[in-house]
Design an enzyme around this catalytic site. Structure first.
Site, PDB file in Angstrom:
ATOM      1  N   HIS A  28       0.825  -1.211   0.000  1.00  0.00           N
ATOM      2  CA  HIS A  28       0.000   0.000   0.000  1.00  0.00           C
ATOM      3  C   HIS A  28       0.861   1.264   0.000  1.00  0.00           C
ATOM      4  CE1 HIS A  28       0.061  -1.527   4.292  1.00  0.00           C
ATOM      5  NE2 HIS A  28       0.706  -0.393   4.420  1.00  0.00           N
ATOM      6  N   GLU A  79      -3.697   3.602   1.666  1.00  0.00           N
ATOM      7  CA  GLU A  79      -4.028   3.735   3.091  1.00  0.00           C
ATOM      8  C   GLU A  79      -4.116   5.234   3.379  1.00  0.00           C
ATOM      9  OE1 GLU A  79      -2.127   3.092   7.544  1.00  0.00           O
ATOM     10  OE2 GLU A  79      -1.373   1.831   5.916  1.00  0.00           O
ATOM     11  N   HIS A  97       2.234  11.470  -8.780  1.00  0.00           N
ATOM     12  CA  HIS A  97       0.849  11.031  -8.907  1.00  0.00           C
ATOM     13  C   HIS A  97       0.724   9.538  -8.620  1.00  0.00           C
ATOM     14  CE1 HIS A  97       2.500  10.441 -13.086  1.00  0.00           C
ATOM     15  NE2 HIS A  97       1.966   9.248 -12.878  1.00  0.00           N
ATOM     16  N   GLU A 145      -3.220   9.792 -12.536  1.00  0.00           N
ATOM     17  CA  GLU A 145      -3.169   9.607 -13.985  1.00  0.00           C
ATOM     18  C   GLU A 145      -4.130   8.471 -14.325  1.00  0.00           C
ATOM     19  OE1 GLU A 145      -0.046   8.770 -17.661  1.00  0.00           O
ATOM     20  OE2 GLU A 145       0.666   8.558 -15.603  1.00  0.00           O
TER      21      GLU A 145
END
Length: 292
Positions: A28, A79, A97, A145
């Site tokens: 994550h 998270e 991003h 994106e």
């Protein structure tokens, strides 16, 4: 003396080799948001993510939520962390991003717009290429994106970070994290280069996209994006690897390997040469945590 040094070199080579064989995957990305429920609503309604779990830790004055496109034991997720009373963060200039792969970017953009989301780049082919992309911005200012691709097992497919020395970063993530160098692209007309790093083909899994802008060696980190977490079969050996690599390429261990008090999941954490944080998490402990 020479034989001692030779033995040390062999031991170093063995531990670095182990890192390449360790079974790792991205677990994550952790980052901070100003309104947890607002972000959950945006990600589920606009992006089509699922809320996987949510927890409140009042004694520590924070809450977090895990969202993604599939269960945490097999998918990369985000998270989100909400710290009580903090409604705004500085993203800085270094974080780039996240990316979401979709079979129809135009349709996804239409849905985001209908739900009141902000599109910062209209859908269309990338400059000088054919891949159709768009960019959306979430309520806290994080960019996503949107990439048009065929069906993929992992739609949450990229974390993009800017670095000051691309070759150094490629070596660091190869050696310290056991990642594969997947591809590199230099775009001189726009004065940047990118490298894709990961544990499998970029169309099958999440990758780390490292971006180098010509002549820029430092970026501000802000206080919004925190870290990426990666699984490992052995945090203690992983920390040995990272320790060796930081001596060669820079960066530093910020948390020695061991269990987190209270939940006993074993982790180790470190900064890469640009100051980006990575946490390595014991894989079997992580699965137990999900069952709890």
């Amino acid at each position: 003396m020479a034989s001692g040094m030779e033995a040390e070199t062999v031991a170093s080579e063995n531990i670095l080799e182990w890192a390449q064989k360790d079974k790792r995957r991205f677990l994550h990305a952790v980052y901070r948001v100003g309104d947890l429920d607002r972000t959950i609503k945006f990600y589920t309604e606009c992006f089509g993510m699922q809320l996987l779990r949510k927890r409140d830790i009042p004694e520590e004055k924070y809450s977090n939520a895990f969202l993604g496109f599939g269960p945490e034991d097999s998918h990369f997720v985000v998270e989100l962390t909400y710290n009580y009373g903090v409604d705004k963060y500085d993203i800085g200039t270094g974080f780039g991003h996240f990316a979401i792969a979709t079979e129809d970017v135009y349709k996804l953009v239409e849905n985001i717009r209908e739900k009141g989301g902000k599109i910062t780049r209209e859908p269309g082919p990338v400059k000088g290429g054919t891949t159709v992309i768009a960019f959306a911005q979430d309520p806290d200012g994080y960019l996503f994106e949107l990439i048009q691709r065929g069906p993929t097992p992992e739609p949450l497919c990229q974390v993009m970070l800017r670095v000051g020395d691309l070759e150094r970063s490629i070596k660091f993530y190869e050696k310290a994290c056991g990642m594969k160098f997947l591809r590199k692209k230099d775009v001189p007309q726009y004065k940047y280069s990118i490298a894709m790093m990961g544990y499998a083909d970029e169309y099958e899994t999440t990758v780390l996209e490292l971006t180098y802008n010509y002549g820029v060696t430092e970026y501000t980190k802000g206080n919004a994006y925190a870290q990426v977490a990666i699984s490992t079969e052995d945090v203690y050996r992983s920390a040995e690897v990272v320790d060796l690599v930081t001596k060669e390429l820079g960066g530093k261990i910020t948390r020695q390997p061991g269990p987190i008090p209270g939940i006993n999941t074993k982790i180790t954490s470190f900064l890469d040469p640009d100051g980006w944080k990575v946490v390595l998490v014991d894989h079997s402990d992580f699965l137990k945590e999900l069952e709890a």
